[in-house]
Design an enzyme around this catalytic site. Structure first.
Site, PDB file in Angstrom:
ATOM      1  CG  HIS A  26      18.585 -52.347 -26.465  1.00 53.68           C
ATOM      2  ND1 HIS A  26      18.547 -52.183 -26.809  1.00 53.68           N
ATOM      3  CD2 HIS A  26      19.917 -52.408 -25.563  1.00 53.68           C
ATOM      4  CE1 HIS A  26      19.629 -51.053 -26.920  1.00 53.68           C
ATOM      5  NE2 HIS A  26      20.527 -50.591 -26.244  1.00 53.68           N
ATOM      6  CB  SER A  52      21.073 -49.009 -23.696  1.00 55.11           C
ATOM      7  OG  SER A  52      21.920 -49.313 -24.378  1.00 55.11           O
ATOM      8  CG  ASP A 108      16.687 -52.856 -29.795  1.00 54.82           C
ATOM      9  OD1 ASP A 108      18.260 -53.448 -29.410  1.00 54.82           O
ATOM     10  OD2 ASP A 108      16.441 -51.586 -28.983  1.00 54.82           O
TER      11      ASP A 108
END
Length: 367
Positions: A333, A40, A330
């Site tokens: 991240h 991610s 978040d």
């Protein structure tokens, strides 16, 4: 060559100078193409094209609130991620598209692979056993092999080999493997940690060797940041502190990959590489936030619960206003602002942030 060991305090002026360069206009592309692999931290929308409710996704608000047109794209960020900024630094107008967005289209669309493609899939890891309903790393390499065949069919094998040998192959992965290992055993023995790290490094080497066999010659590796200090792990700690075992495993993996890449550069003729240290960048920000323009380095901008680390950034999550002052977007991240600073340091920074050469030197290498 080992990473330099300059203190984060001494590196702050360097980071500030590099941040000032972020606004500079991109130059003509320094490499023919960028091919991106990982999790991610590098995904620009691959998982949008995967079926199933278990797929990790970010194609909904508040993700993308600071992206052009303020739309969610599948990036786990309020705006760009590090890959986007590195693509701009390399001279491209935009980050290469997800492979899955062009894989089943016309030959004209497939030809876009000549400018690169992004295979990264959120939730994946170095090990194929890491993650569910995602594109595993070995599958990402297989997807590139498919694209390579398409490119060769279009421009010829010899021309394809030349283009790929000058292109940049970027890998950003490893954090999810460590989280999965920790979830299964939060108090591993020294022997268990050593065995796990050795397995990760061995598989990492296999992925690099597979890419080398497919024509990759310039490897740009991004190491794993101190993930034990992300909002989610902090939310698990009774005192809200970083979780040491996660950071210890991260340091072990980073050292193992550094040693492995050096060894591969010796054994695989023509392989050149750079390891960009997101670990060093995040450490610098955490230790000297205000000097680098940050005010909040423990709590996520978007989320819920303790440190906003108990759940992801959903439409109903709490959203901060001063997003440019947050280290974390978040629960896991970085923000657009953090990614921008990290890309500048990795692309054009000193040995503390990228070694044995930085990404710019790797891209510009003509040998």
């Amino acid at each position: 060559m080992a990473m330099a060991t300059a203190s984060p305090a001494r590196m702050v002026p360097v980071l500030l100078a590099l941040a000032a360069l972020c606004a500079a206009e991109a130059s003509p592309a320094k490499v023919p193409a960028m091919y991106v692999f990982g999790d991610s931290t590098a995904d620009v929308g691959s998982n949008n094209y995967l079926p199933g409710v278990a797929v990790p996704r970010a194609n909904f608000p508040h993700n993308g609130v600071d992206f052009p047109t303020s739309r969610p794209t599948g990036r786990f960020s309020n705006g760009y991620n590090g890959i986007d900024f590195l693509a701009l630094k390399m001279g491209f107008k935009r980050s290469p598209p997800p492979f899955l967005s062009v894989a089943n289209r016309t030959n004209r669309q497939i030809a876009r692979g000549l400018l690169g493609a992004n295979f990264a899939s959120a939730g994946s890891g170095i090990l194929d056993t890491t993650g569910d309903a995602i594109v595993a790393m070995s599958k990402q390499v297989e997807q590139f092999a498919t694209l390579r065949c398409n490119i060769s069919a279009r421009i010829g094998a010899e021309a394809a080999d030349k283009v790929l040998s000058r292109s940049l192959f970027l890998i950003s992965t490893g954090g999810n493997d460590i989280f999965a290992f920790f979830s299964a055993n939060s108090t591993p023995t020294a022997a268990q940690k050593q065995m796990f790290t050795a397995d990760l490094v061995s598989q990492y080497k296999n992925h690099v060797k597979a890419l080398f066999g497919l024509g990759a010659r310039k490897l740009a590796v991004i190491d794993v940041p101190p993930i034990g200090c992300c909002p989610y792990p902090r939310s698990l700690h009774p005192l809200g502190a970083c979780i040491d075992v996660l950071n210890e495993l991260t340091r072990g993996l980073n050292k193992g990959v550094k040693d492995a890449m050096h060894g591969l550069s010796v054994s695989l003729g023509g392989l050149k590489y750079s390891i960009g240290s997101s670990h060093a960048v995040v450490q610098s920000i955490m230790k000297h936030p205000q000097r680098l323009g940050f005010k909040e380095v423990t709590t996520a901008c978007c989320g819920s619960g303790k440190f906003n680390g108990k759940s992801g950034c959903t439409p109903n999550a709490t959203l901060c206003d001063n997003r440019h002052e947050y280290l974390f977007w978040d629960l896991l991240h970085p923000t657009h602002a953090t990614s921008k600073l990290a890309a500048a340091a990795i692309y054009n920074g000193s040995l503390h942030f990228a070694a044995p050469i930085n990404f710019r030197q790797l891209a510009e290498d003509q040998c």
